[in-house]
Every structure is written in structure tokens, then in C-alpha cells.
Scaffold this motif. Structure first.
Motif, PDB file in Angstrom:
ATOM      1  N   THR A  46      31.062  29.293 -27.736  1.00 43.90           N
ATOM      2  CA  THR A  46      32.362  28.907 -27.842  1.00 43.90           C
ATOM      3  C   THR A  46      32.934  28.103 -26.832  1.00 43.90           C
ATOM      4  O   THR A  46      33.908  27.259 -27.077  1.00 43.90           O
ATOM      5  CB  THR A  46      32.935  30.501 -27.371  1.00 43.90           C
ATOM      6  OG1 THR A  46      32.758  31.509 -28.158  1.00 43.90           O
ATOM      7  CG2 THR A  46      34.564  30.488 -27.377  1.00 43.90           C
ATOM      8  N   GLU A  47      32.345  28.127 -25.686  1.00 46.10           N
ATOM      9  CA  GLU A  47      32.741  26.908 -24.782  1.00 46.10           C
ATOM     10  C   GLU A  47      32.442  25.619 -25.136  1.00 46.10           C
ATOM     11  O   GLU A  47      32.968  24.608 -25.142  1.00 46.10           O
ATOM     12  CB  GLU A  47      31.821  27.048 -23.332  1.00 46.10           C
ATOM     13  CG  GLU A  47      32.109  25.986 -22.246  1.00 46.10           C
ATOM     14  CD  GLU A  47      31.044  26.148 -21.287  1.00 46.10           C
ATOM     15  OE1 GLU A  47      31.289  25.080 -20.172  1.00 46.10           O
ATOM     16  OE2 GLU A  47      30.176  26.977 -21.117  1.00 46.10           O
ATOM     17  N   SER A  50      35.122  24.283 -27.845  1.00 49.78           N
ATOM     18  CA  SER A  50      36.289  23.747 -26.941  1.00 49.78           C
ATOM     19  C   SER A  50      35.943  22.627 -26.214  1.00 49.78           C
ATOM     20  O   SER A  50      37.080  21.651 -26.411  1.00 49.78           O
ATOM     21  CB  SER A  50      36.679  25.159 -26.155  1.00 49.78           C
ATOM     22  OG  SER A  50      37.621  24.689 -25.219  1.00 49.78           O
ATOM     23  N   LYS A  53      36.202  19.558 -28.735  1.00 49.76           N
ATOM     24  CA  LYS A  53      37.610  19.096 -29.094  1.00 49.76           C
ATOM     25  C   LYS A  53      38.150  18.400 -28.100  1.00 49.76           C
ATOM     26  O   LYS A  53      39.061  17.148 -28.116  1.00 49.76           O
ATOM     27  CB  LYS A  53      38.627  20.319 -29.451  1.00 49.76           C
ATOM     28  CG  LYS A  53      38.111  21.083 -30.673  1.00 49.76           C
ATOM     29  CD  LYS A  53      39.282  22.252 -30.935  1.00 49.76           C
ATOM     30  CE  LYS A  53      38.831  22.990 -32.332  1.00 49.76           C
ATOM     31  NZ  LYS A  53      39.595  24.240 -32.479  1.00 49.76           N
ATOM     32  N   GLU A  54      37.916  18.885 -26.744  1.00 45.40           N
ATOM     33  CA  GLU A  54      38.569  18.176 -25.537  1.00 45.40           C
ATOM     34  C   GLU A  54      37.985  16.605 -25.554  1.00 45.40           C
ATOM     35  O   GLU A  54      39.055  15.862 -25.053  1.00 45.40           O
ATOM     36  CB  GLU A  54      38.231  19.071 -24.222  1.00 45.40           C
ATOM     37  CG  GLU A  54      38.548  18.375 -22.841  1.00 45.40           C
ATOM     38  CD  GLU A  54      37.933  19.003 -21.714  1.00 45.40           C
ATOM     39  OE1 GLU A  54      37.264  18.401 -20.936  1.00 45.40           O
ATOM     40  OE2 GLU A  54      37.913  20.271 -21.843  1.00 45.40           O
TER      41      GLU A  54
END
Length: 255
Positions: A46-47, A50, A53-54
Motif C-alpha cells: 500500500t505504501e 502511494s 504516484k508521488e
């Protein structure tokens, strides 16, 4: 013929940007490590999604060399942790990582202290391309790149041996010659860490102590393996590195 051409390209790219550790500034290497740490060795998917995308957004806004390096590494982590568990969405990220990092490796303008990271992840990315495409010749090419990275940068950075050992330990048994490198590489990192506690960070050492014990589960190494597993656990109180696997292996050894 295609394989021969690809091999020649790899060799040419390797020669282009080979610098030895003696030519690098240790403090600058550690400064870059600090800027890259949050995209390396991610185990929480999950991290990871994220962070992907960052990092992609940051690179679009500012395509600097450090952001491009971060992009190549996060593509590697995506390929390693996500591409083998989906049929479509994350396929091809290993090649994206290899291509991104190769562009940096071949650029005369790339900061030389970034090369230990670029060269190591580039080799690992090629091994993932080989695994995804089932082309064993690419695995051989990856270990050629790993060997160059270890030769040039392992005295100043843990990463060449850490990534080579990580790939080697997960190979099938019939790659026994390459699998032996895992024992060698993780022991080497521990030896360097004992001489200089700044050599590797807590996250890498947690994985390394667990990997060392994983390679030595016989009675001969029982006490030392348990000691290393305890270190792996203590270094990772929040389960961000090797603690979970270390606890599982410790339980297995104690039974």
C-alpha cells in the motif's frame, strides 16, 4: 543475434561509467542515500503504490537527476513487489527501471556519488526483466553488472552486495554457483558494518542479519544464527524491514 546485440550494449554501458570507490566521497554517497532511503526496500504494498504516484509526480514537476534516480528505484520496487502478482497492471516496470537507470548510468553528467545506487539497482532491474520474460541470458547479464558494481563500489556502499546477495539467495538450486554469492555478500556487509557502524542503516542491517541466518540453518551455526536474528528483530521495532521474517525463522530454528 538479438541476445548478442543486447549483451554488447550492456558491456558498452558498463564500460562507459565505471568509477572505483576510491574516486567517490563517502559523505556525499551517504547524503544521496538519505535522499533515496524512502524509495528503497519497501515491503508494504500500500505504501509502495502511494510512493510510486508521488515519485512519478515529483519527477514530472522536476526531472532532476535525484528525482530520476528515485523514479528508477521505485520502478524496481514496483516490479519486485507487484508485477509478479498481477497479469497486467504492473507488468513492464522492471524494464522501465532498467531503461531509466541505464540513461543515468550512461550520462556523463550524472553525479558520480549516485553511481553505487544506479549501478546496483540497474543490475537488479535486469535480473527482474529476465525473470519476467523468462530469458535466462538476461540473468547472466545482470550478474555481470552486479559483479562490476561490487568490484567498483562495495567498499563504499552496501548496495552492490546487498542486492546481488538478495537476487542470488532467491535463485533455484541449479544456480548453485551464483547462490553461493549470497553467503559471501551478506557476511561481507556484516564485516564492514562491524568496522564502521555508519556503513549501512538499520533497515539494511535488519534484512542482512535475517538473510545471513536464512543461509545458515544447520546446527553448526545455530547460536550465531539466533544471535543475528535477535539483531534483525531489535533493529526493526515497527516491522518495516526484516523483523517478521526473522521472527518466523527464529521460531522454526527453536522448534
Amino acid at each position: 543475434m538479438k541476445y548478442k546485440l543486447f549483451t554488447l550494449i550492456i558491456i558498452a554501458m558498463t564500460v562507459t561509467n565505471s568509477l572505483t570507490a576510491q574516486q567517490l566521497d563517502f559523505l556525499k554517497v551517504k547524503a544521496f542515500e538519505h535522499q533515496l532511503d524512502d524509495v528503497m526496500e519497501l515491503i508494504d504494498t500500500t505504501e509502495l503504490k502511494s510512493k510510486l504516484k508521488e515519485v512519478e509526480e515529483n519527477y514530472k514537476q522536476n526531472p532532476s537527476e535525484i528525482n530520476k534516480t528515485r523514479l528508477g528505484i521505485i520502478y524496481h520496487e514496483t516490479a519486485l513487489n507487484l508485477s509478479f502478482f498481477t497479469k497486467t497492471e504492473f507488468k513492464g516496470y522492471a524494464k522501465k527501471s532498467f531503461d531509466t537507470l541505464s540513461g543515468l548510468f550512461n550520462s556523463a553528467n550524472t553525479s558520480k556519488e549516485l553511481l553505487p545506487f544506479i549501478a546496483s539497482y540497474r543490475a537488479s532491474a535486469l535480473s527482474l526483466v529476465g525473470a519476467e520474460t523468462k530469458k535466462l541470458k538476461l540473468l547472466g547479464g545482470a550478474f555481470d553488472l552486479f559483479n562490476d558494481a561490487v568490484k567498483n563500489y562495495s567498499t563504499i556502499s552496501y548496495l552492490p552486495e546487498f542486492l546481488r546477495g538478495s537476487v542470488a539467495e532467491n535463485l533455484p538450486w541449479f544456480f548453485f554457483t551464483k547462490r553461493k554469492l549470497a553467503k559471501q555478500d551478506f557476511q561481507s556487509i556484516i564485516d564492514k558494518q562491524n568496522k564502521n557502524e555508519q556503513f549501512a542503516n538499520w533497515k539494511i542491517m535488519s534484512f542482512t542479519y535475517w538473510a545471513w541466518a536464512k543461509q545458515r540453518q544447520s546446527k553448526k551455526y545455530r547460536n550465531q544464527s539466533l544471535a543475528h536474528l535477535d539483531k534483525a528483530i531489535s533493529l526493526d521495532p515497527n516491522y518495516k524491514a526484516g523483523r517478521k521474517k526473522a521472527e518466523e525463522l527464529k521460531s522454526k530454528i527453536l522448534k
